[in-house]
Design an enzyme around this catalytic site. Structure first.
Site, PDB file in Angstrom:
ATOM      1  N   ASP A  99     138.413 -16.452  39.209  1.00 50.66           N
ATOM      2  CA  ASP A  99     139.529 -17.089  39.917  1.00 50.66           C
ATOM      3  C   ASP A  99     139.933 -16.276  41.134  1.00 50.66           C
ATOM      4  OD1 ASP A  99     139.726 -19.275  38.358  1.00 50.66           O
ATOM      5  OD2 ASP A  99     141.344 -18.494  37.089  1.00 50.66           O
ATOM      6  N   ASP A 118     142.832 -10.784  41.495  1.00 53.69           N
ATOM      7  CA  ASP A 118     142.214 -10.275  40.273  1.00 53.69           C
ATOM      8  C   ASP A 118     140.702 -10.190  40.429  1.00 53.69           C
ATOM      9  OD1 ASP A 118     144.508  -9.870  38.856  1.00 53.69           O
ATOM     10  OD2 ASP A 118     144.567 -11.922  38.068  1.00 53.69           O
ATOM     11  N   GLU A 167     147.897 -12.369  44.862  1.00 52.46           N
ATOM     12  CA  GLU A 167     147.835 -13.582  44.063  1.00 52.46           C
ATOM     13  C   GLU A 167     148.864 -13.508  42.937  1.00 52.46           C
ATOM     14  OE1 GLU A 167     144.242 -13.472  41.843  1.00 52.46           O
ATOM     15  OE2 GLU A 167     144.793 -15.138  40.552  1.00 52.46           O
ATOM     16  N   ASP A 209     138.325 -11.276  38.902  1.00 57.41           N
ATOM     17  CA  ASP A 209     137.607 -12.250  38.077  1.00 57.41           C
ATOM     18  C   ASP A 209     137.211 -13.442  38.941  1.00 57.41           C
ATOM     19  OD1 ASP A 209     139.918 -13.641  38.552  1.00 57.41           O
ATOM     20  OD2 ASP A 209     140.722 -13.425  36.533  1.00 57.41           O
TER      21      ASP A 209
END
Ligand code: TTJ
Length: 639
Positions: A508, A504, A427, A506
């Site tokens: 997102d 990541d 990403e 998280d």
């Protein structure tokens, strides 16, 4: 201790058990969660066979607090009488490979692929197996450890625990942690499988009990409406175009039962079963159904003047778009083939389904013209969309052949040895940049993607195929895709053994994982079934103690554990994203095969997959997040 007599018989048994323990994957498919759950199905299948033989109407499946599972039925009980020199028949059933206990010839064989490998395999792979047989007024008892009997026979017969009026078989087993990577049964999968068994056997009542939970859970699966109820469940929450259609018939000892219903979504969802076995790879029964259905819709469409002389026929896929169906057959002696032995190959199944579906559907449509018209209107719409898509696809393929990765983002690896090659889907451009520097360019390819990729659940196929990220992935993986109308998927052309999603840690990042997984489920499901898809686990923290070695920690639990285990002072670095790590850190934490942590994306099979994608991409946020995190915990670690 048991006094084991080493005669020729017992030596063969020991060799058999050893073979199973040496190569468990050959017998149960995998030693991950999927193989683990298979142990339960393997045992339950025996009880279902007893039901099919007409002697058992109840099965109880209990997940016990000690991690074991108990399966009990109300059948006749495994035979206990003397079978071979000094051995009770029960011993033969539970310790001889491929002795599926088929004493009846009139029962349907549920022996396809991984199914019906026999309870002896479960026995061999269990720390213990305890058997109680309620029969002839007595409770007969036996026990094994890793397949080897631990109970002394009395004059060749099993000891008894007392009297009973009941009949049945009860088996408790604890999977062996020396064999399985995980020994925690996945309750959701088991429940959904038991529910399916109940749909396929309307006169059977299956009671599921989970004692592992703080509050005991009991669910009774009993579906007197059978596969009609199954179709209703599959279509739950969708716009139905008519009431489910149901029919059955028998041709030359092949029993055919079909339920179908069209819904307002342009998807085809046909589940095939033979003798209760889900035929993941389809086969002759579905072929017979599809062929006959296509013919019938085309001939009705002509008869009604909806298709004119000059018009081309609807394709098979046109006529099935929007169809949800369960095609369940019973065959006295089925042949299974295919990679996972889940493709029905028996030619007489085609004939039987073709003829039953032909007669019964004609009878139905002649009396239900409105339904017929609705079904044909689905085919018309589908044909229109197909023609538009064919155009889009031709455009995409012809363009992409020349503009392969025209934006130059892929950093490919040098090796062409597929077994060694890996591709990281990363990403963001900055993380992608670090990954390109950090990687071992010999066998690691990096494909950066920009932000959130398209949600393939919500976009039409021409939009999907026009999407730059998706185009690049399809082109880069090399194996084509299967979706809707086309099936160009060919796993032998796959260029990378591992496809690793690297986002990541998280919300997102999870969302991007979800979108990517959805794309893979829908377009290249076999990549997941065959275990090629992984999720990278970048660390969340780095701890630098005053004394002792620095360490990366992968989640909050890790950190908690570290805090408990280390009393001294330490500095805590928290990573917010992949972009915060330099190339060297990225290599040692996330890329280096010797140190990284990968999660293997595992899924039960196609039935679960479509439920999961719906859940993933549904509008509710909570279950979606739940899936991702549950998945993260339970996925296997390939360290
Ligand atoms: C065989 O033919 C004589 C009567 O009993 C038949 C039989 O094998 N019945 C039977 C086996 N019922 N249930 C089982 C069985 C149930 C469980 C839960 C597990 C196993 C291995 C077998």
């Amino acid at each position: 201790m048991a006094k084991t007599q080493y005669n020729a018989e017992s030596i063969t048994v020991l060799e058999g058990l050893e073979a199973v323990r040496k190569r468990p994957g050959m017998y149960i498919g995998s030693v991950g969660t999927k193989g683990l759950n298979h142990l339960i199905y393997e045992i339950v299948d025996n009880a279902v066979d007893e039901h099919l033989a007409g002697y058992c109407d109840q099965i109880w499946v209990t997940l016990e607090t000690d991690g074991s599972c108990t399966v009990k039925d109300s059948g006749r009980g495994i035979p206990v009488e003397m079978h071979k020199k000094g051995v009770s028949a029960e011993r033969v059933v539970l310790s001889t490979l491929h002795a599926g206990g088929k004493f009846d010839n009139d029962a349907y064989k549920t022996s396809g692929g991984l199914h019906g490998v026999g309870s002896s395999v479960v026995n061999a792979l269990s720390v213990h197996m305890k058997v109680k047989i309620y029969k002839n007024g007595l409770i007969h008892y036996d026990a094994y450890e890793r397949g080897i009997p631990t109970v002394d026979l009395e004059d060749g017969l099993l000891p008894t625990l007392g009297k009973t009026k009941a009949t049945g078989t009860e088996i408790n087993f604890l999977p062996d942690g020396e064999i399985f990577e995980k020994t925690y049964f996945k309750a959701d999968w088991i429940k959904s499988r038991l529910h399916e068994t109940a749909y396929l056997n309307p006169n059977l009542r299956i009671t599921y009990v989970n004692k592992r939970r703080s509050e005991e859970e009991t669910v009774v699966y009993h579906e007197p409406e059978g596969i009609v109820a199954y179709v209703k469940e599959l279509n739950d929450g969708k716009d139905k175009m008519h009431d489910p259609i149901y029919f059955k018939g028998t041709v030359d000892k092949v029993e055919v039962e079909i339920a179908l219903q069209f819904v307002d979504t342009f998807e085809e969802n046909i589940l095939g079963f033979c003798n209760n076995i889900f035929t993941q790879e389809g086969g002759t029964h579905l072929a017979g159904f599809k062929t006959r259905f296509t013919q019938m819709i085309n001939s009705y469409a002509k008869e009604l003047g909806i298709l004119k002389e000059k018009d081309t026929n609807f394709t098979g896929a046109d006529t099935r778009n929007g169809m949800t169906a369960v095609v369940a057959i019973k065959h006295p002696d089925p042949i299974f083939e295919g990679q996972t032995k889940t493709k029905l190959a028996s030619a007489d199944a085609t004939k039987a389904v073709f003829s039953v579906a032909g007669e019964e559907l004609e009878r139905y449509f002649d009396r239900n013209l409105e339904v017929l018209k609705a079904v044909i209107s689905c085919a018309e719409k589908s044909a229109k969309i197909r023609k538009a898509e064919e155009k889009a696809k031709t455009n995409m393929l012809s363009k992409s052949r020349f503009s392969f990765d025209s934006n130059g983002k892929l950093a490919n690896c040098e090796s062409r040895d597929v077994q060694k090659c890996e591709i990281f889907i990363v990403e963001g451009d900055s993380a992608g940049g670090s990954a390109k520097t950090a990687r071992n360019r010999q066998f690691q390819a990096i494909l950066p993607i920009r932000g959130k990729i398209l949600n393939v659940e919500k976009a039409s196929i021409d939009k999907v195929l026009a999407n730059a990220e998706i185009k690049t992935m399809i082109n880069t993986f090399g194996c084509g895709f299967s979706e809707g109308y086309g099936n160009d998927f060919d796993i032998t052309k796959l260029r990378y053994d591992k496809i690793i999603l690297m986002t990541d840690a998280d919300v997102d990042g999870s969302h991007i994982d979800t979108l990517l997984l959805t794309f893979l489920y829908r377009f290249m499901p076999n990549l997941i079934y065959d275990g090629h898809v992984y999720i990278a686990m970048p660390p969340l923290f780095k701890v630098i103690p005053k004394r002792g070695a620095e360490q990366y920690l992968y989640d909050e639990k890790d950190l908690e554990r570290y805090r408990k285990a280390h009393s001294g002072d330490f500095t805590l670095q928290r990573y917010k994203g992949l972009g915060e790590m330099d190339a060297e850190q990225l290599w040692e934490t996330t890329l280096d095969p010797d140190r990284r942590v990968l999660k293997l994306v595992e899924i039960e099979d196609a039935r679960m997959a479509s439920e999961i994608t719906e859940m993933l991409m549904g509008s509710e946020v909570a279950p979606r997040r739940k899936f991702i995190y549950e998945h993260a915990d339970e996925a296997e670690i390939d360290a």
